[in-house]
Each structure stands twice: as structure tokens, then as C-alpha cells.
Design an enzyme around this catalytic site. Structure first.
Site, short mmCIF file in Angstrom:
data_model
loop_
_atom_site.label_atom_id
_atom_site.label_comp_id
_atom_site.label_asym_id
_atom_site.label_seq_id
_atom_site.Cartn_x
_atom_site.Cartn_y
_atom_site.Cartn_z
N GLY A 54 0.80 -1.21 0.00
CA GLY A 54 0.00 0.00 0.00
C GLY A 54 0.83 1.26 0.00
N GLY A 68 -0.35 4.40 0.52
CA GLY A 68 -1.10 5.48 1.13
C GLY A 68 -0.27 6.25 2.13
N PHE A 69 -0.93 6.99 3.01
CA PHE A 69 -0.22 7.83 3.97
C PHE A 69 0.70 7.00 4.87
CE2 PHE A 69 -3.98 10.52 3.10
CZ PHE A 69 -3.34 11.68 2.73
N GLY A 70 0.21 5.87 5.36
CA GLY A 70 1.02 5.04 6.25
C GLY A 70 2.19 4.40 5.56
N VAL A 75 -2.05 -7.83 -4.09
CA VAL A 75 -1.73 -8.91 -3.17
C VAL A 75 -2.99 -9.71 -2.87
CG1 VAL A 75 -0.86 -9.50 -0.88
CG2 VAL A 75 0.15 -7.59 -2.16
N GLU A 118 -18.27 17.64 3.23
CA GLU A 118 -17.50 18.43 2.27
C GLU A 118 -18.08 18.30 0.86
OE1 GLU A 118 -13.27 18.47 4.70
OE2 GLU A 118 -13.49 17.08 3.02
N ASP A 174 -6.11 2.51 8.39
CA ASP A 174 -7.52 2.11 8.37
C ASP A 174 -7.73 0.61 8.50
OD1 ASP A 174 -8.16 4.73 8.09
OD2 ASP A 174 -8.80 4.62 6.00
N GLN A 196 -3.85 11.20 9.94
CA GLN A 196 -2.82 11.36 10.96
C GLN A 196 -2.49 10.06 11.69
OE1 GLN A 196 -0.50 13.37 12.33
NE2 GLN A 196 -0.79 14.62 10.50
#
Length: 437
Positions: free
Chosen positions: A16, A18-20, A84, A175, A305, A323
Site C-alpha cells: 500500500g 497510502g499515507f502510512g 496482493v 464536504e 484504516d 494522521q
């Protein structure tokens, strides 16, 4: 392929981008490890701005950034496009579309996808928004609905195309509802003079009693006030019963004729096969210990997540925000290095830096610790935080210029229909759906 055979250093495989995942890889830069990142896309998506792609305010390329380019200066980093399918903890390998990949340390940072809570009918007809392709599909559907409405002779015929129902009043729903309301209030009469502003309806629906549930009461009340001032109909304490592509029905008997239901009512973790099912908890998340390791494992981590760190302080795990993934990514990178050096691992501790949500032009809400405020200043902070968080100097400039142009002109964005929206061979009615499932 087996990428461990020629490895000089311990191999860290990150699933992945993403952010992490980004933070794990960055933390391991120039360290004595071999880092391999796998993702089905070759870019990182800045998900907080997906709703602006969906409403045509930004182009998709401005919120995506090449993973290879981002790590071009990191010599111990490699990237491969791959999906995966399975984790094999017993022999430290994973099965992927590019073959079997071995690891010494594995980080599952696969993120989340839309949760339809098992309702196959809603899954068929409602529109999610968790990826760039989904955001573009949503853009095309919105624009095609407006185009179709211009061709219809009377108000009743136009109603389903001009009714937009957003299910889920979390940050995404709020939003997006605000962005659609701005299209209704500022753009509709310019682009579509055949249509009346009053004919376009935006509904925000949630079974909870307030919008922005995880945020403070002050933020919730402020957001609700902003939405209503913009003409959004806020429906709280309402549960969706069904949606057949033509009409959404709610428990209690209320219904709305609409072609446009946007689903942001929940997310669920994306978990490859092979993870012990006894460790999968609510929200399709993997139980991890205080070091972000999957319970019972010494070398497999899960973050963001897809992870659930259940403690006395966090009985429901951590919130599904960027975060958390960022901080857990940095922590896991450091933990891997500590383990390699024979050092003790300290438990992960989340530092809540606060929450922000924008509702539209000059309108946002902010919970920054004990400080809570709404309005123009909160909106400026929201813009600044999101701008500096984007990857790539070019993307920052493009987004900033787009925001300035939109603010000055009240008519930013391109709103192009590049391709026709098609919903995965969606059945035309309920009966056809029942025959298919």
C-alpha cells in the site's frame, strides 16, 4: 518471482502506497534494509481532496503523485505495481499478481474501501468515492445528470437528475454536500441557463443525530448551520432502507426520486487472504498489539484504516484519519529498526493534532485540542494544512492556483466529461437485480 533470494539486507515489504506506507518507507531511508512497496496503482492519492476531483474543482493529476518519483532518491527502495491476494505467515511470503514475494518484515497498509454493510442493491446503484477512478466516475455522473436535465421538458421529469442524496454525514459527506451546494448556488445558472437553481436539491442523510459525529458539538452545530444556509437539506436520525437506481427509501416511509445517491456512510478495511480470521474485528480491521504488530506475529504489522489497536484508552481503536496512518507509519519504520538493532520497542501512542472539515467558501470547522472555532479563519487553516500536505511542489502550485481562481471567479474548475459514466453493467431495476444475485 522470489525477491528475497538475492537480498543483501533484511527485506521489508510494504503493501500500500497510502499515507502510512509512505511514512514506513521514508523512515527506512538509507538504513540497512531492502524496501519493496507494492500497490495496484503507481501513484499516491491525497484522499482528502477527492471530493474536489468529483465536483470538477481539481483535476485528478493534481492530487496524485508518482510513487517511484517520490522515492527516486532513496537507494534502498523499489516499487512494483501488484495486487496482493494472500499472506502466508508460515513461510514469510505473499502471493501477488507478479508472483510470490518473500519478506522478513511485512507491513499491511492497504487502507479501506466503501462499506455498504452487505446491501447488494445499494452497492449496485449508489456511487462510492474512495479512489481517483471512483471520484472521476462521480464527476461524470454529476455532469451527465445536469446535461440530461436540460433536455427534459418539465420539472417532474428533471427532478431525479437534479436531486443529489449523500448518505453519511462524516467529513466526506459534509464536504461533498458543501461542494455540490456551491455548484447549485454559483455555477448552475452560468453553465446551465435552462435550469433553475431552486430545482437542484442536495440532501445530506445520516442515521446519527448529528453531522461530523467524531468532532465536537460546536463543530457539528457550525457545520449544520453552514450547510442549511447554503440550501442543503440535512436529514439526521434517518436510516436508508433501499435504493433501486430510481428512488431511495428510508425507514419511516419517506422517499426521494433520484438518479444520484452518493454513499459515504462507512468504510471497511481491505485485508488480503491468509490473515487469521479470529483477529478480524468490526470494520474489517485486523487486531494489532501496542507495537502495531498483528497479534501473535513477530514480523507482520498492520497500520492505518486496516488496523485496530484495542486498548483501555481506545476501546474502538483509533479514528480512521490520515494522521493515525502517518504516525503509525513512522512508528513502524522506527520499530523495525529497533528490532534489527536488538533494542526494546516502546508502545505506539497517538498524538491527536485535531480535526478540520470544510463546508465551502469561507466556511470550515476546526477542533484543535481545547480550541474550537468555525468560519473564515478555520477555512484558511484547512487550506494551509491540506496544501502543505500534498506531495510534489508542482501539485501544490496547481492546487493553490486553482483555489485562487475559484475564489476570485466563483466559477473554477473544468467540469469536462471525458468519458461517459457507466456503472459496472448495473441492472436497470430491482427485479433484474434479484435475478443476478
Amino acid at each position: 518471482m522470489n525477491v528475497k533470494d538475492n537480498a543483501k539486507f533484511p527485506k521489508v515489504v510494504i503493501i500500500g502506497g497510502g499515507f502510512g506506507g509512505l511514512q514506513v518507507a521514508a523512515k527506512l531511508k538509507d538504513k540497512p534494509v531492502d524496501v519493496l512497496m507494492l500497490d495496484k496503482h503507481n501513484y499516491h492519492t491525497f484522499q482528502p481532496l477527492l471530493y474536489q476531483v468529483a465536483t470538477g474543482s481539481l483535476e485528478a493529476e493534481s492530487i496524485g503523485f508518482s510513487l517511484r518519483k517520490n522515492f527516486s532518491s532513496q537507494k534502498n527502495f523499489r516499487f512494483q505495481i501488484a495486487e496482493v491476494s494472500k499472506v502466508n505467515p508460515e513461510n514469510n511470503t505473499i502471493e501477488t499478481t507478479i508472483g510470490e514475494v518473500a519478506y522478513d518484515y511485512l507491513v499491511i497498509a492497504t487502507g479501506s474501501t466503501t462499506n455498504f454493510f452487505g446491501n447488494k442493491e445499494i452497492e449496485k446503484f449508489a456511487l462510492p468515492m474512495k479512489s481517483v477512478p471512483e471520484a472521476l466516475n462521480l464527476r461524470y455522473r454529476i455532469l451527465q445528470s445536469l446535461e440530461q436535465a436540460t433536455l427534459l421538458p418539465n420539472k417532474d421529469d428533471r427532478e431525479p437528475y437534479l436531486s443529489f442524496v449523500l448518505v453519511g454525514a462524516g467529513p466526506t459527506g459534509v464536504e461533498l454536500a458543501g461542494a455540490l451546494a456551491e455548484i447549485r448556488n454559483n455555477i448552475l445558472h452560468k453553465d446551465y441557463p435552462e435550469l433553475k437553481k431552486e430545482d437542484m436539491k442536495v440532501y445530506l442523510v445520516d442515521f446519527l443525530p448529528k453531522v461530523l459525529g467524531p468532532m465536537s458539538d460546536e463543530a457539528s452545530k457550525g457545520a449544520t448551520r453552514f450547510l442549511k444556509d447554503m440550501g442543503v437539506e440535512v436529514m439526521l436520525g434517518v436510516k436508508v432502507d433501499s435504493y433501486d437506481g430510481e428512488e431511495i427509501k428510508f425507514e419511516g416511509g419517506k422517499s426521494i426520486r433520484t438518479k444520484n445517491v452518493i454513499w459515504s456512510a462507512g468504510v471497511m478495511g481491505v485485508i488480503p487472504d491468509g490473515v487469521n480470521k479470529d483477529l478480524i474485528v468490526r470494520g474489517n480491521k485486523i487486531k494489532v498489539d501496542a507495537n502495531c504488530r498483528i497479534e501473535g506475529s513477530e514480523n507482520i504489522f498492520a497500520i492505518g484504516d486496516v488496523a485496530a489497536m484495542i486498548t483501555d484508552d481506545t476501546p474502538k481503536g483509533h479514528p480512521g484519519v490520515a494522521q493515525v496512518a502517518i504516525q503509525q507509519g513512522k512508528y513502524v519504520g522506527e520499530t523495525i529498526l529497533q528490532t534489527l538493532n536488538g533494542e526494546a520497542n516502546t508502545p505506539f501512542k497517538y498524538n491527536d493534532k485535531g480535526s478540520l472539515a470544510t463546508i465551502g467558501r469561507n466556511k470550515a470547522v476546526a477542533d484543535l485540542g481545547k480550541i474550537k472555532f468555525q468560519g473564515f479563519f478555520a477555512w484558511l487553516i484547512w487550506m494551509f494544512v491540506h496544501l502543505i500536505s500534498l506531495l510534489g511542489f508542482r501539485n501544490k502550485i496547481i492546487v493553490f492556483v486553482n483555489w485562487i481562481a475559484s475564489y476570485i471567479s466563483f466559477n473554477g474548475g473544468s467540469r469536462l466529461i471525458i468519458k461517459r459514466f457507466e456503472k459496472d453493467d448495473a441492472p436497470k431495476n430491482k427485479n433484474e437485480l434479484k435475478d443476478k444475485v
